[in-house]
Enzyme design. Structure first.
Site, PDB file in Angstrom:
ATOM      1  CB  SER A 284      56.679  21.656  31.095  1.00 38.05           C
ATOM      2  OG  SER A 284      56.924  20.291  30.829  1.00 38.05           O
TER       3      SER A 284
ATOM      4  CE1 TYR B 216      53.078  21.905  26.460  1.00 44.74           C
ATOM      5  CE2 TYR B 216      55.051  20.687  27.085  1.00 44.74           C
ATOM      6  CZ  TYR B 216      53.818  21.227  27.412  1.00 44.74           C
ATOM      7  OH  TYR B 216      53.335  21.098  28.702  1.00 44.74           O
TER       8      TYR B 216
END
Length: 255
Positions: free
Chosen positions: A149, A162
């Site tokens: 990400s 996360y």
């Protein structure tokens, strides 16, 4: 370097929605006509995918199984599909945690997020590598494709775990790239920005985020070009901007 467009058989783990589903369908549409194995937890969605094309094979699989379950899955897949030469790791979950209220943090949820986004992927890579190193010895390229990400570069404070899992996966990808550079096993890391998906639905933030996210079709087209070229890091949108600011040149310094 040849890219994923030349692959014979591609497994997409986490293919029942969002990025994983879109990439599975785009890879299935390649002129090279690879077999595409789609896996995930939701059987109904797998059944729907398997009806899209005759070269799509559906296998139900939960990345949160124990170590032996994951190993058995890899052994089954490589036995049934000996031409497997690419795996895309698209499974991922995201939760909001507020450490101002530590009493409200559910550590079971946090640890499941860690396992889904990082630990299970390390295990699966470990189990798939013997197959891919064997292909390498035969002169055939293969590809391990983690999806990290842009938040691995610049984290978002509301989703700290996360972001940490994606930073770990990003770091692992660079180290594996260097370790495997003398083999025919190639690492391709995809680093999405905020992309249209179901990832945020349970948070109630989708209506707001949908005003800013990259459309899934735009993202998929960008990523497929990078996959076909065999790029090591694919960084669409704001991920590319942050990569230029904070990551450029880092890989060359990893020993």
């Amino acid at each position: 370097m040849p890219g994923i467009g030349d692959c014979k058989c591609v497994l997409v783990i986490g293919a029942t929605a969002g990025i994983g589903r879109a990439l599975a369908l785009a890879i299935h549409a390649l002129p090279s006509k690879p077999t595409v194995i789609v896996s995930g937890r939701r059987q109904q969605r797998l059944d729907e995918l398997s009806k899209v094309g005759e070269r799509i094979e559906a296998v139900r699989f939960d990345v949160n199984g124990n170590r032996e379950d994951l190993k058995a899955f890899v052994q089954d897949i490589t036995s049934r599909f000996p031409d497997l030469d690419a795996v895309i790791f698209s499974s991922g979950i995201q939760h909001i945690f507020d450490f101002n209220k530590p009493e409200n943090i559910d550590l079971d949820v946090l640890e499941t997020e860690l396992n889904t986004n990082y630990t299970s992927i390390v295990r699966l890579i470990t189990f798939f590598l013997p197959q891919f190193l064997k292909l390498s010895a035969e002169g055939r390229p293969s590809y391990l494709v983690p999806i990290s990400s842009g938040l691995a570069i610049v984290p978002k404070a509301s989703t700290p775990n996360y972001c940490a899992t994606k930073a770990a996966l990003h770091s692992l990808s660079m180290s594996l790239f260097q370790q495997l550079k003398d083999t025919n096993v190639h690492i391709i890391e995809i680093m999405p920005p905020l992309v249209e998906s179901e990832l945020h639905d349970h948070q109630g933030t989708t209506p707001v985020l949908s005003k800013f996210w990259m459309p899934l079709n735009t993202f998929t087209e960008y990523v497929m070009e990078g996959l076909k070229r065999g790029d090591f890091q694919i960084t669409p949108g704001t991920s590319g901007e942050n990569w230029e600011r904070f990551e450029k040149g880092k890989l060359e310094n990893i020993r």
